[in-house]
Design a protein around this motif. Structure first.
Motif, PDB file in Angstrom:
ATOM      1  N   ASP A  32      -8.666  10.556   2.167  1.00  0.00           N
ATOM      2  CA  ASP A  32      -8.115   9.266   2.594  1.00  0.00           C
ATOM      3  C   ASP A  32      -6.890   9.539   3.464  1.00  0.00           C
ATOM      4  O   ASP A  32      -5.815   9.865   2.963  1.00  0.00           O
TER       5      ASP A  32
ATOM      6  N   THR B 173       1.564  10.089  -3.915  1.00  0.00           N
ATOM      7  CA  THR B 173       0.429   9.218  -3.593  1.00  0.00           C
ATOM      8  C   THR B 173      -0.180   9.589  -2.250  1.00  0.00           C
ATOM      9  O   THR B 173      -1.413   9.656  -2.105  1.00  0.00           O
ATOM     10  N   PHE B 174       0.683   9.830  -1.256  1.00  0.00           N
ATOM     11  CA  PHE B 174       0.219  10.224   0.073  1.00  0.00           C
ATOM     12  C   PHE B 174      -0.586  11.516  -0.001  1.00  0.00           C
ATOM     13  O   PHE B 174      -1.669  11.632   0.610  1.00  0.00           O
TER      14      PHE B 174
ATOM     15  N   ASN C 116       0.824  -1.215   0.000  1.00  0.00           N
ATOM     16  CA  ASN C 116       0.000   0.000   0.000  1.00  0.00           C
ATOM     17  C   ASN C 116       0.855   1.261   0.000  1.00  0.00           C
ATOM     18  O   ASN C 116       0.511   2.269  -0.629  1.00  0.00           O
TER      19      ASN C 116
ATOM     20  N   SER D  62      -2.107  12.930  -2.703  1.00  0.00           N
ATOM     21  CA  SER D  62      -3.339  12.792  -3.477  1.00  0.00           C
ATOM     22  C   SER D  62      -4.420  12.090  -2.663  1.00  0.00           C
ATOM     23  O   SER D  62      -5.597  12.443  -2.737  1.00  0.00           O
ATOM     24  N   ARG D  63      -4.023  11.102  -1.871  1.00  0.00           N
ATOM     25  CA  ARG D  63      -5.005  10.424  -1.024  1.00  0.00           C
ATOM     26  C   ARG D  63      -5.536  11.367   0.055  1.00  0.00           C
ATOM     27  O   ARG D  63      -6.734  11.370   0.356  1.00  0.00           O
TER      28      ARG D  63
ATOM     29  N   THR E  72      -8.210  13.712  -1.129  1.00  0.00           N
ATOM     30  CA  THR E  72      -9.524  13.092  -1.345  1.00  0.00           C
ATOM     31  C   THR E  72     -10.162  12.624  -0.030  1.00  0.00           C
ATOM     32  O   THR E  72     -11.220  11.986  -0.044  1.00  0.00           O
TER      33      THR E  72
END
Length: 317
Positions: free
Chosen positions: A76, A67-68, A54, A70-71, A74
């Motif tokens: 997350d 990635t961290f 992950n 962008s999450r 949103t």
């Protein structure tokens, strides 16, 4: 106005970006196995492998941070492997308790502290002023947890021994289920937090009003025959509101990140209690989520305070 707001939002977004980078590098790039840090010491090899997949630890650091980020954008905030739940869901269940506590206490401490500060400033050196300053010194001297324990002892334990139930021992009840029960469970926490904070606002209001009431435009307003109430509230209080709004914005933002002492004393399962549990259990995804949430509250509060500056002070406009 729109350009001013756009600049403040852009600056706030930059602050949040720096905070997210700091949190990411602190927990993911620091020496050690990030999967072990996230999953905990008791994680199995299968869990560690899933966490590494992950996190994408085999990719470049910049790609991992992308990635961290962008999450996070949103909503997350990661996954708590100790609770086996998404962090966003855990925090979302805790926010209503903290929000209810801070909102009610803020209204209460403003209703108590500001009038006391105005009364002291209007009658400096008088008996009223001494009463106001005694309230300020008492409120500033009492630690929050001492006042909370005293309130529980005097208003819950002693009446309970006599067969009376004036207040519940603690806990939080949802507003949507029963508003009366919600308020009943929060009366003591509201009062405890409000009394300590009211002393701060009474002192700040008194100091600002003493400065403002000596200005030339105040003497001019009185010379024109305006009533004392109008002079105080329309001319004096408006000029004194700017530092009060600044203090209020900072206090509310910090408390929305977790009123740790009050929530622990009264058993309120809010964000502050969640943060304490996460630190105790070394649940790093929840710690990351609470830190990012606190930063969001502080940035949003500062933007709102800046907008109030524009409304209150023509010089800013």
């Amino acid at each position: 106005m729109i350009r001013f707001l756009a600049r403040r939002i852009a600056f706030g977004a930059g602050v949040l970006l720096v905070l997210s980078a700091f949190v990411f590098f602190l927990f993911f790039v620091a020496p050690g196995d990030p999967a072990r840090m996230i999953a905990g010491d008791k994680a199995t090899e299968a869990q560690l492998a899933m966490v590494r997949k992950n996190l994408g630890v085999d990719r470049p650091v910049i790609a991992q941070y992308g990635t961290f980020l962008s999450r996070a954008l949103t909503g997350d905030l990661g996954f708590s492997y100790r609770n086996q739940q998404p962090v966003a869901q855990i925090i979302a269940r805790r926010i209503p308790a903290t929000l209810s506590l801070v909102a009610g206490a803020a209204l209460l401490w403003l209703a108590i502290g500001v009038p006391i500060g105005i009364m002291s400033a209007r009658h400096p050196g008088s008996f009223r002023d001494r009463i106001g300053q005694a309230f300020i010194l008492t409120g500033l001297s009492f630690p929050t947890f001492v006042l909370g324990m005293m309130s529980l002892y005097l208003l819950y334990f002693l009446p309970k021994q006599a067969g009376l139930t004036l207040f519940p021992p603690g806990g939080y009840k949802a507003l949507t289920s029963n508003p009366a029960l919600w308020a009943w469970h929060l009366l003591l926490p509201w009062s405890t937090l409000a009394l300590t904070m009211a002393a701060v606002y009474a002192r700040l209001t008194r100091g600002q009003m003493l400065d403002v009431m000596g200005e030339d435009y105040i003497r001019t307003a009185r010379a024109k025959g305006l009533s004392e109430q109008r002079v105080v509230w329309k001319h004096g209080m408006r000029a004194a509101l700017t530092p009060l709004v600044t203090q209020l914005g900072a206090d509310i933002a910090l408390m929305l990140g977790g009123v740790i002492v009050i929530e622990q004393v009264y058993g309120l399962q809010g964000v502050g209690a969640l943060a304490v549990q996460a630190v105790t259990n070394q649940d790093r995804p929840i710690i990351i989520g609470v830190v990012l949430l606190g930063g969001l509250f502080i940035v949003a509060a500062n933007i709102i305070v800046d907008l109030f500056y524009v409304l209150l002070d023509p010089r800013v406009r």
